[in-house]
Scaffold this motif. Structure first.
Motif, PDB file in Angstrom:
ATOM      1  N   GLN A 174      18.081 -16.594   6.862  1.00 44.26           N
ATOM      2  CA  GLN A 174      18.783 -17.246   5.775  1.00 44.26           C
ATOM      3  C   GLN A 174      17.973 -17.297   4.486  1.00 44.26           C
ATOM      4  O   GLN A 174      18.541 -17.387   3.412  1.00 44.26           O
ATOM      5  N   SER A 233      17.525 -28.835   2.202  1.00 40.98           N
ATOM      6  CA  SER A 233      18.367 -29.405   3.250  1.00 40.98           C
ATOM      7  C   SER A 233      19.479 -28.431   3.621  1.00 40.98           C
ATOM      8  O   SER A 233      20.580 -28.468   3.065  1.00 40.98           O
ATOM      9  N   GLU A 234      19.169 -27.528   4.545  1.00 39.75           N
ATOM     10  CA  GLU A 234      20.164 -26.604   5.071  1.00 39.75           C
ATOM     11  C   GLU A 234      20.034 -26.604   6.592  1.00 39.75           C
ATOM     12  O   GLU A 234      18.961 -26.879   7.135  1.00 39.75           O
ATOM     13  N   ASP A 235      21.114 -26.253   7.301  1.00 41.09           N
ATOM     14  CA  ASP A 235      21.113 -26.434   8.752  1.00 41.09           C
ATOM     15  C   ASP A 235      20.225 -25.451   9.496  1.00 41.09           C
ATOM     16  O   ASP A 235      20.015 -25.606  10.701  1.00 41.09           O
ATOM     17  N   TRP A 236      19.696 -24.459   8.824  1.00 43.87           N
ATOM     18  CA  TRP A 236      18.768 -23.532   9.481  1.00 43.87           C
ATOM     19  C   TRP A 236      17.324 -24.012   9.367  1.00 43.87           C
ATOM     20  O   TRP A 236      16.417 -23.403   9.922  1.00 43.87           O
ATOM     21  N   GLY A 247      14.723 -26.944  10.247  1.00 44.82           N
ATOM     22  CA  GLY A 247      14.592 -28.090  11.134  1.00 44.82           C
ATOM     23  C   GLY A 247      13.499 -29.048  10.701  1.00 44.82           C
ATOM     24  O   GLY A 247      12.456 -28.640  10.208  1.00 44.82           O
ATOM     25  N   ARG A 248      13.757 -30.332  10.853  1.00 43.31           N
ATOM     26  CA  ARG A 248      12.746 -31.360  10.632  1.00 43.31           C
ATOM     27  C   ARG A 248      12.889 -32.400  11.743  1.00 43.31           C
ATOM     28  O   ARG A 248      13.952 -32.525  12.342  1.00 43.31           O
ATOM     29  N   SER A 265      13.976 -35.436  13.404  1.00 43.99           N
ATOM     30  CA  SER A 265      15.117 -36.266  13.033  1.00 43.99           C
ATOM     31  C   SER A 265      14.772 -37.739  12.855  1.00 43.99           C
ATOM     32  O   SER A 265      15.587 -38.513  12.348  1.00 43.99           O
ATOM     33  N   TYR A 316      14.761 -37.758   5.340  1.00 45.47           N
ATOM     34  CA  TYR A 316      14.617 -36.568   4.496  1.00 45.47           C
ATOM     35  C   TYR A 316      13.894 -36.888   3.188  1.00 45.47           C
ATOM     36  O   TYR A 316      12.971 -36.183   2.776  1.00 45.47           O
ATOM     37  N   ALA A 358      22.173 -31.156  -1.106  1.00 42.80           N
ATOM     38  CA  ALA A 358      22.891 -30.579   0.029  1.00 42.80           C
ATOM     39  C   ALA A 358      22.304 -29.251   0.498  1.00 42.80           C
ATOM     40  O   ALA A 358      22.302 -28.951   1.685  1.00 42.80           O
ATOM     41  N   ASP A 359      21.838 -28.446  -0.418  1.00 42.84           N
ATOM     42  CA  ASP A 359      21.293 -27.135  -0.055  1.00 42.84           C
ATOM     43  C   ASP A 359      20.453 -26.612  -1.209  1.00 42.84           C
ATOM     44  O   ASP A 359      20.038 -27.364  -2.082  1.00 42.84           O
TER      45      ASP A 359
END
Length: 489
Positions: free
Chosen positions: A35, A86-89, A91-92, A94, A98, A206-207
């Motif tokens: 990505q 901050s994108e879903d690919w 990872g941090r 949880s 953020y 958001a991204d």
């Protein structure tokens, strides 16, 4: 740019009293989705400006360059910038908020004090490697500036390194490489995740894109455009002669360039576009730096003077100017424990790229203290030893239609008189002979070893050429590749 793997960020520990500075980030491969890798547009538009065409031809002669990513991410030794996106690919852990992570990352500014900053070491290592042009990261997506911009306080010259005589880092990097005869390029990220007019604190991030509707808030977007223009003007006017302006962040682009091909790349790009007025930027840059190459990555048109496939070699010959930007290790910047590629792998990659008509821009990341690791310097020197003997087959050459036969690749001198055959060697010892199909030498031609100048015996049977290697080369330890020259039929 990002590592050719999905990022997984994990928190190992946070020591009491030490705050978030004790964080250790790990990056783990999870799947093959790339990505963060910049795709390559299939469209290309040749420049019309005579000075740009002249500079482009000069750049195509160089073939091998160094790109240096160096910034806040060097302090903990993690992949550059992307962990705050901050994108879903990405990872941090949880359990960690953020915003807390972002504040820790940006707070690394107080810890970035490269007291051993040594750009002369970098330039000497690049020169020894046989490299001939530089692209230095003046600002990555995280917005931290490695030059003394007057547009922001978020910069290395406004921190613990600020009192150092070399606090304007970019100036000293460019000067060091100019002294070694390099063409000079400035990397600059069009998105700036630290700037409140790109990631507005009023909204969540958001991204990777601007986080507000630029049609609803045009005044705010205009502020960001002015900020970007002013920063680039500083680079074009205050840092000496420039050959390349290398602009990253291809999702920042005009509406007209958002094609179905671009949509298919996967990463979300707002249909409203994120136009920063490249015609205005290019006009300013070329007034200050006549003929400068504009490399607006993936944004096809008059401001992408050469294409930049990332972390890969195209599977075919490309007739327009291009470079593969790839890493010496697994990451663009310095990452703790990164494994560097063998010199032979880099040499093989360089040969293939040049034969297909491109150049190789190799990523090397300095440590937080401002020096290259001894391993990186040693690896670069190994590459350079091969180029010192065989560079004639690489530099100042051009691609030909039949660019390879198996593991043998071909280049040709710019005047078209000499063909070079470069055989990639994978065995522990050199074979007694090598051969290829096509690209037949002219009858009566002399074939010579590029490295030694020694004549090589050869025969032709049909369209098959066979070379008997000189006795002094047989049985020696592995060489990455053997280059030969001859007059082509």
């Amino acid at each position: 740019m990002v590592k050719k793997k999905m990022i997984a960020v994990m928190w190992n520990k946070i020591k009491r009293g030490a705050g978030l500075a004790a964080l250790v980030c790990l990056f783990t491969a999870v799947n093959g989705q790339e990505q963060g890798i910049h795709q390559q547009s299939t469209l290309y538009e040749w420049p019309t400006d005579p000075l740009v065409k002249q500079k482009l031809d000069q750049w195509q002669d160089q073939k091998f360059g160094m790109i240096i990513h160096w910034g806040l991410y060097a302090v903990p030794g993690i992949v550059e910038s992307w962990s705050i996106c901050s994108e879903d690919w990405i990872g941090r852990d949880s359990t960690i908020p953020y915003d807390t992570y972002k504040q820790w990352y940006w707070g690394l500014k107080k810890d970035f004090n490269p007291v051993h900053f040594n750009p002369d070491q970098w330039a000497a290592a690049a020169k020894a490697a046989g490299m001939r042009y530089l692209v230095f990261t003046t600002k990555h997506h995280d917005g931290f500036n490695m030059f003394d911009t007057k547009q922001s306080d978020f910069k290395i010259s406004n921190g613990p390194f600020g009192s150092n005589p070399k606090a304007d880092v970019a100036k000293y990097v460019f000067d060091a490489f100019r002294k070694q005869g390099f063409m000079i390029g400035a990397y600059f990220s069009k998105p700036d995740w630290h700037n409140e007019n790109y990631w507005w604190p009023m909204y969540a991030t958001a991204d990777r894109n601007v986080n507000y509707d630029i049609k609803k808030f045009p005044w705010r977007w205009q502020k960001f455009k002015d900020f970007t223009y002013n920063q680039l003007s500083e680079l074009m006017h205050n840092y000496g002669s420039m050959d390349i302006l290398w602009l990253d962040g291809g999702w920042v682009r005009p509406i007209s360039t958002i094609t179905d091909e671009v949509r298919a790349w996967g990463a979300r790009i707002p249909e409203s576009g994120q136009d920063i007025d490249m015609p205005k930027i290019a006009a300013m840059a070329r007034e200050a730096q006549p003929g400068i190459l504009m490399v607006d990555r993936t944004v096809h048109g008059p401001y992408e003077n050469y294409q930049t496939p990332e972390q890969r070699v195209p599977d075919h010959r490309i007739g327009n100017p291009w470079e593969s930007c790839m890493t010496l290790g697994g990451a663009w910047g310095y990452v703790k424990g990164d494994r560097l590629k063998p010199a032979s792998k880099v040499i093989h990659t360089l040969v293939e790229i040049v034969a297909k008509g491109g150049s190789l821009l190799l990523g090397v990341g300095p440590q937080a203290d401002g020096t290259l690791t001894a391993e990186a310097v040693s690896r670069l020197n190994e590459i350079g030893l091969w180029l010192k003997e065989n560079g004639t087959a690489i530099y100042n050459t051009r691609s030909i239609e039949q660019y390879n036969s198996g593991q043998t690749y071909f280049t040709r001198s710019k005047d078209g008189k000499t063909t070079y055959a470069i055989a990639l060697i994978n065995e522990a010892a050199l074979p007694a002979s090598i051969g290829w199909q096509g690209n037949l030498p002219r009858k009566g031609s002399v074939i010579k070893s590029v490295a030694t100048g020694e004549k090589v015996k050869w025969t032709v049977a049909g369209d098959q050429v066979s070379l008997q290697l000189p006795a002094k080369l047989k049985g020696t330890k592995q060489a990455a590749a053997l280059a030969f020259s001859f007059v082509n039929d």
